[in-house]
Design a protein around this motif. Sequence first.
Motif, PDB file in Angstrom:
ATOM      1  N   GLY A 135       0.814  -1.214   0.000  1.00 60.71           N
ATOM      2  CA  GLY A 135       0.000   0.000   0.000  1.00 60.71           C
ATOM      3  C   GLY A 135       0.843   1.257   0.000  1.00 60.71           C
ATOM      4  O   GLY A 135       0.526   2.239  -0.680  1.00 60.71           O
ATOM      5  N   GLY A 188       0.904   3.892  -2.992  1.00 61.31           N
ATOM      6  CA  GLY A 188       0.555   5.274  -2.664  1.00 61.31           C
ATOM      7  C   GLY A 188       1.597   6.266  -3.134  1.00 61.31           C
ATOM      8  O   GLY A 188       1.267   7.351  -3.631  1.00 61.31           O
ATOM      9  N   LEU A 215      -5.894   3.496  -0.797  1.00 64.99           N
ATOM     10  CA  LEU A 215      -4.618   2.796  -0.642  1.00 64.99           C
ATOM     11  C   LEU A 215      -4.034   2.987   0.751  1.00 64.99           C
ATOM     12  O   LEU A 215      -3.202   2.189   1.194  1.00 64.99           O
ATOM     13  CB  LEU A 215      -3.617   3.291  -1.690  1.00 64.99           C
ATOM     14  N   PRO A 264      -5.344  -1.445   2.679  1.00 60.88           N
ATOM     15  CA  PRO A 264      -4.316  -2.438   3.015  1.00 60.88           C
ATOM     16  C   PRO A 264      -4.097  -2.607   4.510  1.00 60.88           C
ATOM     17  O   PRO A 264      -3.901  -3.730   4.998  1.00 60.88           O
ATOM     18  CB  PRO A 264      -3.057  -1.877   2.323  1.00 60.88           C
ATOM     19  N   THR A 265      -4.142  -1.493   5.247  1.00 63.02           N
ATOM     20  CA  THR A 265      -3.967  -1.585   6.701  1.00 63.02           C
ATOM     21  C   THR A 265      -5.142  -2.294   7.348  1.00 63.02           C
ATOM     22  O   THR A 265      -4.972  -3.093   8.284  1.00 63.02           O
ATOM     23  CB  THR A 265      -3.802  -0.175   7.294  1.00 63.02           C
ATOM     24  N   SER A 319       1.845   3.928   6.307  1.00 61.27           N
ATOM     25  CA  SER A 319       1.723   2.511   5.944  1.00 61.27           C
ATOM     26  C   SER A 319       3.071   1.800   6.054  1.00 61.27           C
ATOM     27  O   SER A 319       3.152   0.661   6.544  1.00 61.27           O
ATOM     28  CB  SER A 319       1.173   2.381   4.525  1.00 61.27           C
TER      29      SER A 319
END
Length: 664
Positions: free
Chosen positions: A17, A21, A35, A39-40, A120
């Motif tokens: 991610g 990003g 993004l 993902p997180t 991230s």
Amino acid sequence: MTTTTLAVLVPLLPFLGAAAGLLLGRTAPGFVRPLAVLPTLAALALAAIVAVRQGGHAAIDSATELTPTGSVPVELALHIDGFAALVAVLVAFVATCVQIYSTGYLRDDPRYPSYAALVSLFTSAMLLVVYSGDLIVLLVGWEVMGICSYFLVGHYWETPEARAASMKAFLVTKLGDVPFLIGLFALATDAGSFRITKILSTVASGGLHHPTLIALLLLAGVAGKSAQFPLHTWLPDAMAGPTPVSALIHAATMVAAGIYFIARLLPVFEASSAAMVVLAVMAAVTMAGSGLAALAQDDIKRVLAYSTIGQLGYMTGALAVGDRGAAVFHLLSHGAFKALLFLAAGVIIHASGTNSLAAMSRMRNLRTRVPDAFWTMTVALLALAAIPPFSGFFSKESVLGAAEHAATGDDAHIPGAAGWIVLVAGLLTALLTAAYATRLWLLAFNGRGADAPDHGRQPVAMNAVLWVLAVPSLALGGLAYRVLPDWFDGRDLTPTLTTSVLGTGVALVGGIVTYGAWRQTTSLVAGAPIGAVAAHPEGDAGLVEAEAIASHAAAYGDVASAPDPADPGRLLLGPLHRHAATGFHLDAVYAALFVRPVMAAASLVRFLDREVVDTYVRGAGTLPRLLGAAVRRAQTGNLQTYVSALLAGTVVLTVAVLLVATGA
């Protein structure tokens, strides 16, 4: 999918991610927020599945050799026990909350894409530390977090405070990382491997040859990363960064890494009684000193920063008495309520419209303007002060109970002195924690400062995250202390009667005394009992307040040296306040001991290089240059001159030969 595959995806998804990003941040800005969050969020779901599958049972181990080293191998290894499984859930949970919150907090920030990508990457690095079963791979995540903190703390690089804070955070943590790296290599040399399981087996069999030296070297890195005395000074200054970054650093990443590292390798430290006593002293000084400093701060984020240092001291204290279950329990509990405290402070700052209005002395009428922040921060402060039944009570009591257990000599492996040091410092810190938590609540929501500009209601995402975090802050402790022993070492985390009564008692005393001091100072500012304003010739409350402040300042000789009559912290600390407000001048001490000598040495080297070395270099070229100039004068290009010189030389040689022949 197998549990191992899912575990690999947990740190990998935020990393992907972050990469996406950074690549799409400028070309496709519409994808930046998905993004950042998705993902997180997916990593959180997978971490929860891994935790459920692990279930507190036997650790999950998997490894593959990265490359032949010729000596100690480096392996891409996973080691997921109960500690790792739950800490990974905490990291992913807090990171998800921060990413969602940031979509509102930084919605107008032009550098949001790079910010979200770095958050991230920060999350991915911490998850790598948590799941790693090899110390070199762990070190990669450890160092990536350091560089991420540098960029995120310096996000507002236009301001000199942010630039200085990011540089200070980087340098101080690197100062601790140098001996930390040496300690890792020394540990691997003794154990013959970087694998955590093999190292622990070596310790259990008594194969560690230099336990005290290794433990002290590793403690230096932990002190830097987890902001423990004497390398804690970077953390309060790091508040110059965006508030969501502060929540991430303080609740689930960076500072939590050092505590988690000791918890994972606790037998290495227990192999040296001296190291455990040093750990206990470090924890005690950190707890007490940070509590006093927090009571003297005016900036709400600096209060919370010193609070984090103190709570990390509790975790370090639990480790010093050999109870990593209590340490990680408090790490989990603290992660929830400290993230809530910082994000609620962010709502207050966002409502004011500027980071400069975080000073509590300037806050007024916030209770009605930010009701979500008021109620959720109240919950978090009660958890911080360890008031039952909030989560902080159960986790902090587990630390105090472990210290009492060690102090009474029930654990032969832990020095009794370490237990007493942690117990006494922990009770004192409980008093101070309740005092500064009460002061923060009173000044922030019942303050008498000037009204800050009202920038309207906060985005829904920000307020929603506060209520999500309020749930574990309220309910986590009461449920967790019954369940967590099965995930940890099986030690009982139930609060004991003695420490529960003492801890809660001193916390109530701290809160009540602070409230009484606030009432007294408020009465002083008002200048008179109720009704005095009406009796004042001008009938103006502002004039009454100004006269009260002026008379209060006159008692101290001048306005500059007079305590602020509206701040209970000044009344409680007395002459100690000005020292505590500056962190007991540690920055000045370090500047005198390290910064100035290094700067002086650099100036000396520069002088020697410019005035001595360069002089010799210039001198070495002067003689050939002069000879060349002399020879160059003879090269005129005139044929008659060359013939005349040839004839003159012939005559001189002829005369010389004749003279020699005659003399012979």
